[in-house]
Design an enzyme around this catalytic site. Structure first.
Site, PDB file in Angstrom:
ATOM      1  N   ASP A  74     -80.946 -13.855 -43.431  1.00  0.00           N
ATOM      2  CA  ASP A  74     -80.558 -14.892 -44.530  1.00  0.00           C
ATOM      3  C   ASP A  74     -81.549 -15.459 -45.170  1.00  0.00           C
ATOM      4  OD1 ASP A  74     -77.942 -13.772 -43.740  1.00  0.00           O
ATOM      5  OD2 ASP A  74     -77.589 -15.652 -42.315  1.00  0.00           O
ATOM      6  N   GLU A 251     -70.561 -13.694 -51.695  1.00  0.00           N
ATOM      7  CA  GLU A 251     -71.150 -14.755 -50.967  1.00  0.00           C
ATOM      8  C   GLU A 251     -72.882 -14.845 -51.271  1.00  0.00           C
ATOM      9  OE1 GLU A 251     -70.333 -13.772 -46.737  1.00  0.00           O
ATOM     10  OE2 GLU A 251     -71.617 -11.963 -46.725  1.00  0.00           O
TER      11      GLU A 251
END
Length: 578
Positions: A74, A251
Site C-alpha cells: 500500500d 478503494e
C-alpha cells in the site's frame, strides 16, 4: 530500564564477554554454574539469492523494481521540492508506518517510522493483519505541513491523521481521530488552499447491490480543526468504472490536479488476483467523475499465470511528479513462488507514467512487468551501497551489538524497547509470559522475508530453566501460522524443537536432545516453497532438524490476512510447544 528476573544483566554480559578467555572445558563449567536465563542473540544474517536477478543483471540506466522487497504494501508517495517521501501499511507491527526518503526515486533511505509511540499506535491485542491500513502521505504547501492519514483497525480509533513539519526529524503528532467511517482515506490540497478527504465506504443504507459493492466519498476538510466538515460528504464514485458489471472493492483513492482538471485514481477488484488501478476525471472537484476510455491503467490479472517470473496483484497506486517533470507511480504487487504462493507478501514497485496526453498511463503497466525499469535522466544507482536501501540479491548482516536497532527490525503489538537491551555481546530479549500464538505483545524482533530463496542465521546464548522457557528463530505469517525452531527443556534435559503452527494448532515436527556448552547457531534456508531448519553447536557444522517442510503456512493463500512472511528472533516464558 528493563525489569530483570534472575541474574543481573551485567553478570550475563560479563560472562559472555569472557567467552574467549576460557577453553571449552572451563567455559562449560562456568555455563553450568551461572546459566543464561535470558537469551542473548548475536550475528544475525540474511542473504537472498533469487534467479531472476542473476538472469537479469542491470544495464546502464536501470534499477530494480520492486524498490522495497518483502512486506511493504500500500505505498503512498509525496514530494516537497527535491525530496520524496514514501510510506507503507504496517498492520500490527510496532513501530508502524515505515517512512522512506529519496532525492531521485531510485535511491532510498529509511528515516524510521511515522508511528513510533504507544500514544500513536494502540495494537496491543490486535491480530497481525489488523492495525494500520493504507496510509496516505501528502505535503500541504499552504501550511508547509506533512500529513499522514490512515485507518487504525484497533482500539476503536478508526480513521486518523498525524502531522509534522519535517519528516526527517521524525516528530509526528499524536493521532487526531476523524469523524467518518470507511477505510483508505487520503487528503488533497487544492490550488486555492481548500482541503478535502477521500475514502472508501459502504454504500448508503439500503443501496448495496452486491457483495463487494463500495463507494468513494469526498468531504471538505478543515485544516484549522483537522476534521471533516459535517454535511459536506458526497459519493463521487458508486461501484467502480462500469457499475453494470458489479465491480468490487473500489478503494485506495488519490486525487490529482493537472491543467485545471481533477483526476481520481483508485484500486478496483480487491487486493488479490483481480487487482487493478483505474482512473477518472472531472472538471469540478465534486464531480461528476468520468472514467477513462481505457481502464484499467495498471493490472496483471489478464496475463498468462504460467509465464516466467510472474508479478501479480498489481494495483493500489499513487502518482508523483519526478525529476525533470516526468511522472512515476508506486504500487503494490506480489511475486509468487513456484507453488504460486506469496510468502514475500505485497511489495512496493515503481513504473514511469506517461502523462503527455489527457490520461496518465503506466508505461508497461498492462504488459508483463519486467524486473528492472529505466532510471530518471541523470540519476546514479546507489542501491545496496552508501547506506541506501538494498534491492535485487543482497545480504543484510547485523551483529545485534550496535547502540540502536536498524529500522528494519520490528516488533508486534508493542515497543521493542520494553523487552530488549542491546549490549556489546548481543541483544538480550527478556522473555514475556506470552506465547507467539497469542494476540499480545511478544518478545520478538522480526525482519521481512524479501526473496523466494534465502538463508538466515543467528547465534543464541541461552539455557532454559523449564519447559515453559524457549528461545530461538521463527518464520511467521501470523499468530496462527508460523514455524518456531528453539531451545527448551524436557524435564531436566535441553532440547532443540521445531514446531509448526497451522490455524492456531501447534505440533512438534522434530526434536533432538542436546548438551548446551556454548552458543547455538540457528539457520533457516528457503528454496521457493521448501524450508529447512538447522542448528550448529560450533557455528559451522549445521545439523538439519527434521526434513524439509512446506512454506504453505507462510503464504496468505493459506493463512489469509495481508502480511508477508517474517523471520524473527524470539523468546518466551510461556512456551506452548510441548
Amino acid at each position: 530500564m528493563l525489569k530483570r528476573k534472575g541474574k543481573a544483566v551485567l553478570g550475563i554480559v560479563a560472562a559472555l564477554a569472557t567467552l574467549t578467555a576460557f577453553n571449552t572445558k572451563e567455559y562449560s563449567k562456568k555455563w553450568e554454574k551461572d546459566g543464561l536465563s535470558e537469551p542473548i542473540f548475536s550475528n544475525f544474517s540474511y542473504t537472498g539469492e533469487d534467479a531472476v536477478y542473476g538472469d537479469n543483471p542491470l544495464k546502464p540506466g536501470e534499477f530494480y523494481s520492486p524498490i522495497l522487497q518483502g512486506c511493504y504494501p500500500d505505498p503512498s508517495i509525496t514530494r516537497k521540492g527535491g525530496d520524496y517521501y514514501l510510506v507503507n501499511s504496517s498492520f500490527s507491527m510496532f513501530p508502524g508506518v515505515p517512512i522512506f526518503h529519496s532525492k531521485d526515486l531510485v535511491n532510498w533511505t529509511q528515516l524510521g517510522h511515522v508511528l513510533d509511540r504507544e500514544s500513536q499506535l494502540k495494537v496491543q491485542t490486535a491480530g497481525i493483519s489488523a492495525g494500520i491500513y493504507a496510509p496516505d502521505i501528502v505535503y500541504n504547501p499552504h501550511k508547509d505541513m506533512f500529513y499522514m492519514i490512515t485507518t487504525q483497525i484497533a482500539s476503536g480509533i478508526g480513521n486518523m491523521v498525524v502531522k509534522t513539519k519535517d519528516p526527517k526529524e521524525g516528530k509526528w503528532s499524536d493521532p487526531i481521530k476523524l469523524d467518518f467511517d470507511g477505510i483508505d482515506p487520503s487528503l488533497f490540497f487544492d490550488d486555492n488552499g481548500k482541503a478535502y478527504v477521500l475514502h472508501n465506504d459502504a454504500p448508503d443504507k439500503g443501496t448495496q447491490r452486491y457483495e463487494g459493492h463500495r463507494v468513494i466519498k469526498l468531504w471538505e476538510y478543515d485544516t484549522q480543526t483537522d476534521q471533516v466538515v459535517k454535511g459536506t460528504d458526497r459519493i463521487i464514485v458508486d461501484g467502480g468504472v462500469d457499475p453494470a458489471k458489479n465491480p468490487i472493492w473500489i478503494e485506495g483513492p488519490h486525487l490529482y490536479k493537472k491543467a485545471g482538471k481533477y483526476y481520481l485514481m483508485c484500486a478496483e477488484g480487491g487486493t488479490g488476483s483481480d487487482h487493478s488501478e483505474v482512473i477518472f476525471s472531472s472538471d469540478h472537484i465534486t464531480g461528476p467523475y468520468t472514467p477513462a476510455p481505457k481502464n484499467p491503467i495498471l493490472s496483471q490479472r489478464h496475463l498468462d499465470k504460467n509465464r516466467p517470473n510472474p508479478v501479480e496483484w498489481a494495483g493500489h497506486a499513487d502518482l508523483v511528479e519526478g525529476p525533470n517533470g516526468a511522472w512515476y507511480g508506486v504500487f503494490l504487487a506480489v511475486r509468487p513462488n513456484e507453488e504460486k504462493r506469496v510468502n514475500t507478501g505485497r511489495e512496493t514497485f515503481i513504473l514511469p507514467v506517461d502523462w503527455s496526453g489527457e490520461w496518465p498511463v503506466f508505461e508497461g503497466g498492462m504488459e508483463v512487468l519486467k524486473p528492472s525499469v529505466k532510471m530518471p535522466a541523470g540519476v546514479v544507482n546507489r542501491t545496496n551501497a552508501e547506506g541506501y536501501f538494498p534491492n535485487g540479491n543482497f545480504t543484510f548482516s547485523d551483529p545485534l551489538t550496535a547502540g540502536k536497532l536498524d529500522h528494519r527490525w520490528v516488533a508486534l503489538r508493542g515497543p521493542r524497547e520494553k523487552f530488549l537491551q542491546i549490549t556489546s555481546t548481543g541483544t538480550i530479549l527478556e522473555p514475556y509470559a506470552a506465547d507467539i500464538s497469542e494476540q499480545k505483545p511478544i518478545s520478538a524482533l522480526f525482519y521481512r522475508q524479501q526473496h523466494k530463496n534465502f538463508e538466515s542465521t543467528v547465534s543464541l546464548a541461552y539455557v532454559p530453566a523449564s519447559e515453559s522457557d524457549l528461545a530461538g528463530i521463527t518464520c511467521l505469517q501470523s499468530e496462527k501460522y508460523h514455524y518456531v525452531l528453539g531451545i527448551t527443556k524436557r524435564g531436566t534435559e535441553d532440547y532443540i524443537v521445531l514446531a509448526r503452527n497451522e490455524n492456531g494448532s501447534s505440533r512438534i515436527v522434530a526434536k533432538e536432545k542436546i548438551k548446551l556448552t556454548g552458543k547455538v547457531t540457528f539457520r533457516v534456508k528457503a528454496t521457493g516453497d521448501s524450508y529447512q531448519f538447522a542448528y550448529a553447536l560450533d557455528g559451522a557444522s549445521f545439523r538439519n532438524v527434521g526434513t524439509t517442510v512446506s512454506g504453505d503456512i507462510l503464504s496468505t493463500d493459506l493463512a489469509g490476512g495481508f502480511t508477508g512472511a517474517l523471520i524473527g528472533i524470539y523468546s518466551t516464558s510461556a512456551n506452548k510447544m510441548r
